[in-house]
Scaffold this active site. Structure first.
Site, PDB file in Angstrom:
ATOM      1  N   ARG A 165      30.508  16.562 -15.762  1.00 38.06           N
ATOM      2  CA  ARG A 165      30.345  18.010 -15.556  1.00 38.06           C
ATOM      3  C   ARG A 165      31.206  18.865 -16.513  1.00 38.06           C
ATOM      4  O   ARG A 165      31.650  19.953 -16.154  1.00 38.06           O
ATOM      5  CB  ARG A 165      30.693  18.400 -14.111  1.00 38.06           C
ATOM      6  CG  ARG A 165      29.727  17.901 -13.073  1.00 38.06           C
ATOM      7  CD  ARG A 165      28.341  18.502 -13.239  1.00 38.06           C
ATOM      8  NE  ARG A 165      27.522  18.281 -12.071  1.00 38.06           N
ATOM      9  CZ  ARG A 165      26.805  17.177 -11.844  1.00 38.06           C
ATOM     10  NH1 ARG A 165      26.808  16.195 -12.730  1.00 38.06           N
ATOM     11  NH2 ARG A 165      26.083  17.060 -10.752  1.00 38.06           N
ATOM     12  N   SER A 240      25.550  22.041  -5.709  1.00 38.22           N
ATOM     13  CA  SER A 240      26.856  21.480  -5.345  1.00 38.22           C
ATOM     14  C   SER A 240      27.926  22.520  -5.639  1.00 38.22           C
ATOM     15  O   SER A 240      28.033  22.991  -6.760  1.00 38.22           O
ATOM     16  CB  SER A 240      27.176  20.235  -6.178  1.00 38.22           C
ATOM     17  OG  SER A 240      26.335  19.176  -5.847  1.00 38.22           O
ATOM     18  N   GLU A 334      32.598  23.805  -8.664  1.00 34.75           N
ATOM     19  CA  GLU A 334      31.698  23.487  -9.768  1.00 34.75           C
ATOM     20  C   GLU A 334      31.108  24.737 -10.431  1.00 34.75           C
ATOM     21  O   GLU A 334      31.158  24.844 -11.653  1.00 34.75           O
ATOM     22  CB  GLU A 334      30.589  22.546  -9.294  1.00 34.75           C
ATOM     23  CG  GLU A 334      30.035  21.751 -10.454  1.00 34.75           C
ATOM     24  CD  GLU A 334      28.569  21.448 -10.333  1.00 34.75           C
ATOM     25  OE1 GLU A 334      28.093  20.611 -11.047  1.00 34.75           O
ATOM     26  OE2 GLU A 334      27.877  22.056  -9.524  1.00 34.75           O
TER      27      GLU A 334
HETATM   28  N1  EPU Z   1      27.992  12.217   1.422  1.00 33.69           N
HETATM   29  C1  EPU Z   1      28.450  12.375   2.701  1.00 33.69           C
HETATM   30  N2  EPU Z   1      28.186  13.553   3.349  1.00 33.69           N
HETATM   31  C2  EPU Z   1      27.482  14.543   2.771  1.00 33.69           C
HETATM   32  C3  EPU Z   1      27.005  14.401   1.455  1.00 33.69           C
HETATM   33  C4  EPU Z   1      27.276  13.213   0.785  1.00 33.69           C
HETATM   34  O1  EPU Z   1      29.082  11.511   3.276  1.00 33.69           O
HETATM   35  O2  EPU Z   1      27.264  15.578   3.434  1.00 33.69           O
HETATM   36  C5  EPU Z   1      28.262  10.955   0.693  1.00 33.69           C
HETATM   37  C6  EPU Z   1      27.326   9.853   1.086  1.00 33.69           C
HETATM   38  O3  EPU Z   1      28.050   8.654   1.069  1.00 33.69           O
HETATM   39  C7  EPU Z   1      26.275   9.862  -0.004  1.00 33.69           C
HETATM   40  C8  EPU Z   1      27.126  10.208  -1.199  1.00 33.69           C
HETATM   41  O4  EPU Z   1      28.080  11.141  -0.694  1.00 33.69           O
HETATM   42  O5  EPU Z   1      25.663   8.614  -0.142  1.00 33.69           O
HETATM   43  C9  EPU Z   1      26.363  10.805  -2.361  1.00 33.69           C
HETATM   44  O6  EPU Z   1      25.661  11.938  -1.936  1.00 33.69           O
HETATM   45  P1  EPU Z   1      24.485  12.549  -2.822  1.00 33.69           P
HETATM   46  O7  EPU Z   1      23.627  11.478  -3.347  1.00 33.69           O
HETATM   47  O8  EPU Z   1      23.856  13.641  -2.069  1.00 33.69           O
HETATM   48  O9  EPU Z   1      25.254  13.123  -4.090  1.00 33.69           O
HETATM   49  P2  EPU Z   1      26.519  14.059  -4.213  1.00 33.69           P
HETATM   50  O10 EPU Z   1      27.655  13.232  -4.704  1.00 33.69           O
HETATM   51  O11 EPU Z   1      26.723  14.862  -2.990  1.00 33.69           O
HETATM   52  C10 EPU Z   1      25.977  14.567  -6.748  1.00 33.69           C
HETATM   53  C11 EPU Z   1      25.802  15.767  -7.643  1.00 33.69           C
HETATM   54  C12 EPU Z   1      24.492  16.456  -7.380  1.00 33.69           C
HETATM   55  C13 EPU Z   1      23.385  15.439  -7.630  1.00 33.69           C
HETATM   56  C14 EPU Z   1      23.589  14.248  -6.688  1.00 33.69           C
HETATM   57  C15 EPU Z   1      22.583  13.157  -6.878  1.00 33.69           C
HETATM   58  C16 EPU Z   1      28.006  16.612  -8.183  1.00 33.69           C
HETATM   59  C17 EPU Z   1      29.016  17.704  -7.984  1.00 33.69           C
HETATM   60  N3  EPU Z   1      26.894  16.693  -7.458  1.00 33.69           N
HETATM   61  O12 EPU Z   1      26.060  15.042  -5.399  1.00 33.69           O
HETATM   62  O13 EPU Z   1      24.360  17.529  -8.296  1.00 33.69           O
HETATM   63  O14 EPU Z   1      22.118  16.005  -7.425  1.00 33.69           O
HETATM   64  O15 EPU Z   1      24.890  13.680  -6.920  1.00 33.69           O
HETATM   65  O16 EPU Z   1      22.871  12.422  -8.001  1.00 33.69           O
HETATM   66  O17 EPU Z   1      28.244  15.722  -8.998  1.00 33.69           O
HETATM   67  C18 EPU Z   1      24.812  19.875  -8.545  1.00 33.69           C
HETATM   68  O18 EPU Z   1      25.641  19.566  -9.393  1.00 33.69           O
HETATM   69  O19 EPU Z   1      24.569  21.090  -8.256  1.00 33.69           O
HETATM   70  C19 EPU Z   1      24.097  18.824  -7.842  1.00 33.69           C
HETATM   71  C20 EPU Z   1      23.253  19.086  -6.855  1.00 33.69           C
END
Ligand code: EPU
Length: 339
Positions: A165, A240, A334
């Site tokens: 990022r 995010s 972010e």
């Molecule tokens: N999780 C939780 N609780 C939650 C959300 C997530 O426990 O409410 C844990 C779970 O273990 C889940 C893991 O986090 O398996 C990953 O969650 P998710 O796949 O939703 O991804 P994220 O880490 O929350 C990141 C990016 C997103 C991107 C997704 C998918 C960042 C800051 N965010 O989110 O990007 O779409 O991965 O790859 O890196 C954005 O930047 O605006 C964005 C949406």
């Protein structure tokens, strides 16, 4: 070149917060970019560059400067061989249209980044990524207007200093120096390599998917995102709101001993899901000052009825404070703020 005066930032950004910008200029061709900067210079005003406003927040006092919106359109195939495609798109193209075009042509490399709001020119700035892919993996070069030297430049990937990022465009002394007019990526015929990112794998297992072609991955990711992430057309949000936490190998060892789940990369460095931390603090689904922590993805803040930036700041402080108190990690925001 279209110049508007006194425009509400809240109408330009998906989080729908922010007072008046003194001027907003829409540029539709690369030639207009130096003209827009000259306009700002004449008026002695600072410049802020924006694409789709999907990752931007405005202050209540607005912006006493010129916001330049990149509306430069066009997509061009620079080279197509049996197994690769070099695709150039102009900075004002809608990111997801660019992804769709590549997927329909059967090329892999950006399909997992389907349905991310925003523009192509903004994609390298924060090195967008999702489900195991990020822009840094496919980008070849950008064309940009260098506002320091007053000329157009072509910049290749190593000069962009891309990290999670983060890039030269949003970090350090060159932050804001380059106006990206076009982005060139190199994509390959074929499919994404397994193992898939866990939330994508979960979908694949649950639905018994066996087709991993770019078009089908695009369909799956679009569905996952529609389910979890708010549609910026309907709900005010900036995606995010916090970054995930990156840890050195030593820090990751300590966190793991403390029972914090994390993902390791090949070098042993770790990433902690900030969404998990927020959820563990009992904040998922909670509303503070009109800002709601999404009940589907705790990393996402939704502006339900916040009246001001101050409301957002209060909600943010509560979330950051709770996570710091319980886990000792300081969450980093972010979305960028217009200043
Ligand atoms: N999780 C939780 N609780 C939650 C959300 C997530 O426990 O409410 C844990 C779970 O273990 C889940 C893991 O986090 O398996 C990953 O969650 P998710 O796949 O939703 O991804 P994220 O880490 O929350 C990141 C990016 C997103 C991107 C997704 C998918 C960042 C800051 N965010 O989110 O990007 O779409 O991965 O790859 O890196 C954005 O930047 O605006 C964005 C949406």
């Amino acid at each position: 070149m279209q110049i508007r005066e006194k425009v509400l930032i809240s109408e330009l950004v998906t989080m729908r917060l922010g007072g008046e910008a003194r001027y907003v200029i829409e540029v539709e061709s690369a030639e207009e970019v130096p003209e827009a900067y000259a306009f700002a210079r004449e008026k002695n005003l600072p410049v802020w560059v924006m694409g789709g406003g999907a990752n931007t927040i405005g202050y209540d006092e607005g912006y006493d400067g010129v916001i330049i919106l990149n509306k430069i359109k066009g997509v061009e195939v620079l080279d197509e061989s049996d197994n690769s495609l070099v695709l150039k798109g102009m900075g004002g193209e809608v990111w997801d249209d660019f992804v769709k075009y590549a997927c329909e042509k059967g090329y892999s490399g950006i399909e997992a980044m389907s349905a991310i709001p925003g523009t192509l020119g903004a994609a390298p700035v924060q090195n967008i990524g999702a489900y195991g892919q990020e822009v840094a993996q496919v980008i070849e070069s950008v064309e940009a207007y260098d506002t320091k030297e007053g000329k157009f430049v072509t910049m290749r990937k190593p000069e962009m200093e891309m990290q999670y990022r983060r890039s030269r465009f949003n970090h350090g002394e060159d932050r804001g120096r380059f106006f990206i007019t076009s982005v060139t990526v190199k994509l390959y015929k074929g499919e994404m390599q397994q193992p898939f990112y866990n939330s994508l794998q979960k979908y694949i297992d649950e639905h018994g998917e066996t087709d991993f072609s770019p078009e089908n991955i695009r369909r799956m990711v679009t569905e996952i995102r529609a389910d979890k992430l708010p549609d910026p057309e309907k709900v005010a949000s900036a995606g995010s709101f916090f970054k995930n936490i990156t840890l050195s190998k030593d820090e990751a060892d300590i966190a793991e001993e403390g029972g914090i789940p994390l993902h390791r990369n090949a070098n042993g460095e770790g990433k902690v899901n900030s969404g998990w931390l927020i959820e563990e603090c009992g904040l998922k689904g909670k509303t503070m000052q009109g800002i709601r922590v999404s009940d589907k993805a705790a990393l996402v803040l939704i502006n339900e009825s916040a009246k001001s930036y101050a409301d957002l700041a209060a909600a943010r402080a509560e979330i950051v404070g709770a996570v710091a108190e319980k886990y000792g990690f300081v969450l980093e925001q972010e979305p960028v703020e217009i200043k």
